[in-house]
Design an enzyme around this catalytic site. Structure first.
Site, PDB file in Angstrom:
ATOM      1  N   GLU A  93     -81.677  84.365 159.973  1.00 14.71           N
ATOM      2  CA  GLU A  93     -82.784  84.899 160.756  1.00 14.71           C
ATOM      3  C   GLU A  93     -82.316  86.011 161.682  1.00 14.71           C
ATOM      4  O   GLU A  93     -81.227  85.963 162.242  1.00 14.71           O
ATOM      5  CB  GLU A  93     -83.454  83.782 161.563  1.00 14.71           C
ATOM      6  CG  GLU A  93     -84.324  82.929 160.660  1.00 14.71           C
ATOM      7  CD  GLU A  93     -84.872  81.716 161.361  1.00 14.71           C
ATOM      8  OE1 GLU A  93     -86.080  81.644 161.566  1.00 14.71           O
ATOM      9  OE2 GLU A  93     -84.069  80.823 161.687  1.00 14.71           O
ATOM     10  N   CYS A 106     -81.465  90.759 167.529  1.00 11.65           N
ATOM     11  CA  CYS A 106     -80.719  89.511 167.632  1.00 11.65           C
ATOM     12  C   CYS A 106     -80.383  89.079 166.206  1.00 11.65           C
ATOM     13  O   CYS A 106     -81.274  88.905 165.388  1.00 11.65           O
ATOM     14  CB  CYS A 106     -81.603  88.483 168.333  1.00 11.65           C
ATOM     15  SG  CYS A 106     -80.915  86.837 168.366  1.00 11.65           S
ATOM     16  N   CYS A 113     -75.812  75.915 162.007  1.00 10.50           N
ATOM     17  CA  CYS A 113     -74.774  75.855 163.041  1.00 10.50           C
ATOM     18  C   CYS A 113     -74.179  74.460 163.067  1.00 10.50           C
ATOM     19  O   CYS A 113     -74.874  73.479 162.823  1.00 10.50           O
ATOM     20  CB  CYS A 113     -75.361  76.182 164.409  1.00 10.50           C
ATOM     21  SG  CYS A 113     -74.125  76.345 165.723  1.00 10.50           S
ATOM     22  N   CYS A 117     -75.764  71.444 169.722  1.00 12.44           N
ATOM     23  CA  CYS A 117     -76.305  71.444 171.084  1.00 12.44           C
ATOM     24  C   CYS A 117     -77.663  70.751 171.044  1.00 12.44           C
ATOM     25  O   CYS A 117     -78.486  71.024 170.166  1.00 12.44           O
ATOM     26  CB  CYS A 117     -76.460  72.866 171.618  1.00 12.44           C
ATOM     27  SG  CYS A 117     -74.907  73.768 171.691  1.00 12.44           S
ATOM     28  N   CYS A 120     -81.152  72.777 171.102  1.00  9.04           N
ATOM     29  CA  CYS A 120     -81.306  73.929 170.213  1.00  9.04           C
ATOM     30  C   CYS A 120     -81.769  73.494 168.821  1.00  9.04           C
ATOM     31  O   CYS A 120     -81.201  72.583 168.224  1.00  9.04           O
ATOM     32  CB  CYS A 120     -79.976  74.672 170.102  1.00  9.04           C
ATOM     33  SG  CYS A 120     -80.050  76.090 168.989  1.00  9.04           S
ATOM     34  N   CYS A 345     -85.108  82.176 171.951  1.00  6.06           N
ATOM     35  CA  CYS A 345     -83.806  81.503 171.988  1.00  6.06           C
ATOM     36  C   CYS A 345     -83.932  80.044 171.594  1.00  6.06           C
ATOM     37  O   CYS A 345     -84.766  79.325 172.143  1.00  6.06           O
ATOM     38  CB  CYS A 345     -83.224  81.516 173.402  1.00  6.06           C
ATOM     39  SG  CYS A 345     -82.709  83.099 173.970  1.00  6.06           S
TER      40      CYS A 345
HETATM   41  N1  SAH Z   1     -73.956  79.621 169.480  1.00  3.66           N
HETATM   42  C1  SAH Z   1     -74.024  80.714 170.408  1.00  3.66           C
HETATM   43  C2  SAH Z   1     -75.041  81.731 169.989  1.00  3.66           C
HETATM   44  C3  SAH Z   1     -76.471  81.252 170.040  1.00  3.66           C
HETATM   45  S1  SAH Z   1     -77.211  82.146 171.327  1.00  3.66           S
HETATM   46  C4  SAH Z   1     -74.248  80.199 171.807  1.00  3.66           C
HETATM   47  O1  SAH Z   1     -74.489  79.010 171.953  1.00  3.66           O
HETATM   48  O2  SAH Z   1     -74.108  80.951 172.752  1.00  3.66           O
HETATM   49  C5  SAH Z   1     -78.548  81.292 171.685  1.00  3.66           C
HETATM   50  C6  SAH Z   1     -78.743  81.104 173.185  1.00  3.66           C
HETATM   51  O3  SAH Z   1     -79.951  80.393 173.299  1.00  3.66           O
HETATM   52  C7  SAH Z   1     -77.645  80.249 173.822  1.00  3.66           C
HETATM   53  O4  SAH Z   1     -77.377  80.673 175.126  1.00  3.66           O
HETATM   54  C8  SAH Z   1     -78.298  78.891 173.846  1.00  3.66           C
HETATM   55  O5  SAH Z   1     -77.797  78.088 174.878  1.00  3.66           O
HETATM   56  C9  SAH Z   1     -79.743  79.245 174.059  1.00  3.66           C
HETATM   57  N2  SAH Z   1     -80.670  78.225 173.589  1.00  3.66           N
HETATM   58  C10 SAH Z   1     -80.490  77.313 172.621  1.00  3.66           C
HETATM   59  N3  SAH Z   1     -81.577  76.543 172.489  1.00  3.66           N
HETATM   60  C11 SAH Z   1     -82.477  76.983 173.383  1.00  3.66           C
HETATM   61  C12 SAH Z   1     -83.814  76.614 173.710  1.00  3.66           C
HETATM   62  N4  SAH Z   1     -84.441  75.642 173.059  1.00  3.66           N
HETATM   63  N5  SAH Z   1     -84.435  77.311 174.682  1.00  3.66           N
HETATM   64  C13 SAH Z   1     -83.823  78.313 175.319  1.00  3.66           C
HETATM   65  N6  SAH Z   1     -82.586  78.715 175.027  1.00  3.66           N
HETATM   66  C14 SAH Z   1     -81.908  78.052 174.089  1.00  3.66           C
END
Ligand code: SAH
Length: 362
Positions: A93, A106, A113, A117, A120, A345
């Site tokens: 994506e 982006c 992944c 987390c 996410c 995000c």
């Molecule tokens: N794996 C990397 C790149 C992904 S960036 C990382 O973790 O940094 C995606 C960003 O979105 C990260 O800062 C992550 O913490 C954030 N993110 C993930 N899930 C989210 C959500 N449900 N709402 C808002 N931000 C989120």
């Protein structure tokens, strides 16, 4: 070595070497490089400056494209989400985010992944595959072509963020290779200074990244200021706990030039990590590690059915930011973009949405 057949993942020098091996002159390699990256062509047939015999030969042995756009969605705020597929059928994506005076794309570094987390949605896919350098670059090419037409001028310049699906530092080699190729002035010419790589905290790679000569900006997703909580919401913390992570951040900070900064991202989860005390704790952590060139991006949580978390209230977001600032930490609240099309995000999970308006196919 690059992926054997997808030539988008070859640097100009590697393409020259390949063409030499094929008994083709050097300038042909230059033409193909320009064709792929500057003119953003995704087939050899479109490179009409090449002799037909060479185009045929390339068609037999190589590919100018390895991704297909499966669907595209457009948000009320102008954001576009692209769901693409690799040749193996795995989802990739990318999101186009227009703002008044610049465009941001982006992109994904992996399909799915592995990091799990808790907040996410991409995590729910698990890791499907590491994208090749060519697949990483082609996302940018396909998005730019969709927005500006094939090879069309990009009037605002393009910023890139490696914040799509995947953990970029779990695919470090292909990512850095892609970044190098995209910087080529005879190609896309997107220099590392316009790119931000975001990591959940793969410490050894932060050190490696710090040592790169021409490197992008760095963002670290922190989202908790103590190990107990971070272990719970970001399991990667069990492998590389906060102390190690912040030491790596400090080491990175030392390599920054005057005026340069790096970022901590902090997803605000209502009632989980957004209290006044937790804001104080975060400020304390930053000060204890003597980080002076960091800014904190507060990201309001983007909720989803499969996720247990709720966003913080707008009042609490304000308080959290104010507490950081009163402790001398710069903090910004990131406005969510493209929430209505699941492009924000943490929302990327290869969703096909029959009910969403798709951009008309050209
Ligand atoms: N794996 C990397 C790149 C992904 S960036 C990382 O973790 O940094 C995606 C960003 O979105 C990260 O800062 C992550 O913490 C954030 N993110 C993930 N899930 C989210 C959500 N449900 N709402 C808002 N931000 C989120």
């Amino acid at each position: 070595m690059p992926d054997r057949t997808h030539l988008t993942g070859y640097s100009r020098m590697e393409l020259i070497a390949l063409f030499e091996e094929m008994g083709e002159p050097r300038y042909r390699a230059d033409q193909v490089f320009r064709g792929l990256h500057e003119r953003r062509l995704t087939s050899f047939d479109a490179m009409t400056d090449l002799p037909k015999t060479l185009r045929e030969r390339l068609n037999e042995t190589a590919a100018a494209s390895a991704l297909k756009i499966e669907s595209r969605y457009t948000s009320v705020d102008g954001t576009r989400r692209f769901l693409m597929r690799t040749l193996d059928g795995n989802p990739v994506e990318a999101v186009f985010i227009p703002t008044e005076n610049r465009d941001t794309i982006c992109f994904s570094s992996q399909s799915g992944c592995a990091l799990d987390c808790d907040f996410c949605l991409t995590a729910k896919l698990g890791l499907l595959e590491n994208l090749t350098a060519g697949e990483i670059i082609e996302q940018i090419i396909l998005v730019l072509n969709d927005v500006y037409g094939v090879g069309g001028e990009t009037p605002h310049g393009t910023n890139l963020v490696a914040m799509g699906e995947g953990e970029p530092f779990m695919n470090f080699k292909n990512l850095t290779r892609a970044i190098e190729i995209m910087a080529d002035e005879k190609g896309l010419f997107i220099v590392p200074g316009r790119i931000t790589v975001s990591t959940a905290g793969v410490v050894p790679k932060i050190h490696e990244f710090a040592a790169l000569e021409r490197r992008p900006n760095l963002a670290i997703s922190l989202s908790a200021a103590n190990d107990e909580l971070r272990d719970r919401i970001m399991p990667v913390n069990k492998r590389w706990p906060i102390n190690e992570l912040l030491s790596a951040a400090k080491n990175f900070e030392k390599t920054l030039k005057r005026g340069e900064r790096f970022t901590f991202e902090y997803v605000l989860l209502g009632g989980v990590n957004d209290s006044d005390e937790q804001a104080q704790e975060l400020a304390g952590l930053i000060s204890r590690h003597n980080l002076r060139k960091v800014k904190v991006n507060l990201i309001p949580h983007n909720p989803a059915e499969q996720l247990e978390y709720q966003p913080s209230t707008p009042e609490q977001v304000k308080r959290f930011k104010a507490i950081l600032e009163s402790n001398g930490v710069s903090a910004y609240v990131r406005t969510p973009r493209g929430r209505d099309i699941y492009a924000a995000c943490g929302q990327l999970a290869a969703k096909q949405e029959p009910n969403l308006v798709q951009i008309a196919k050209r």
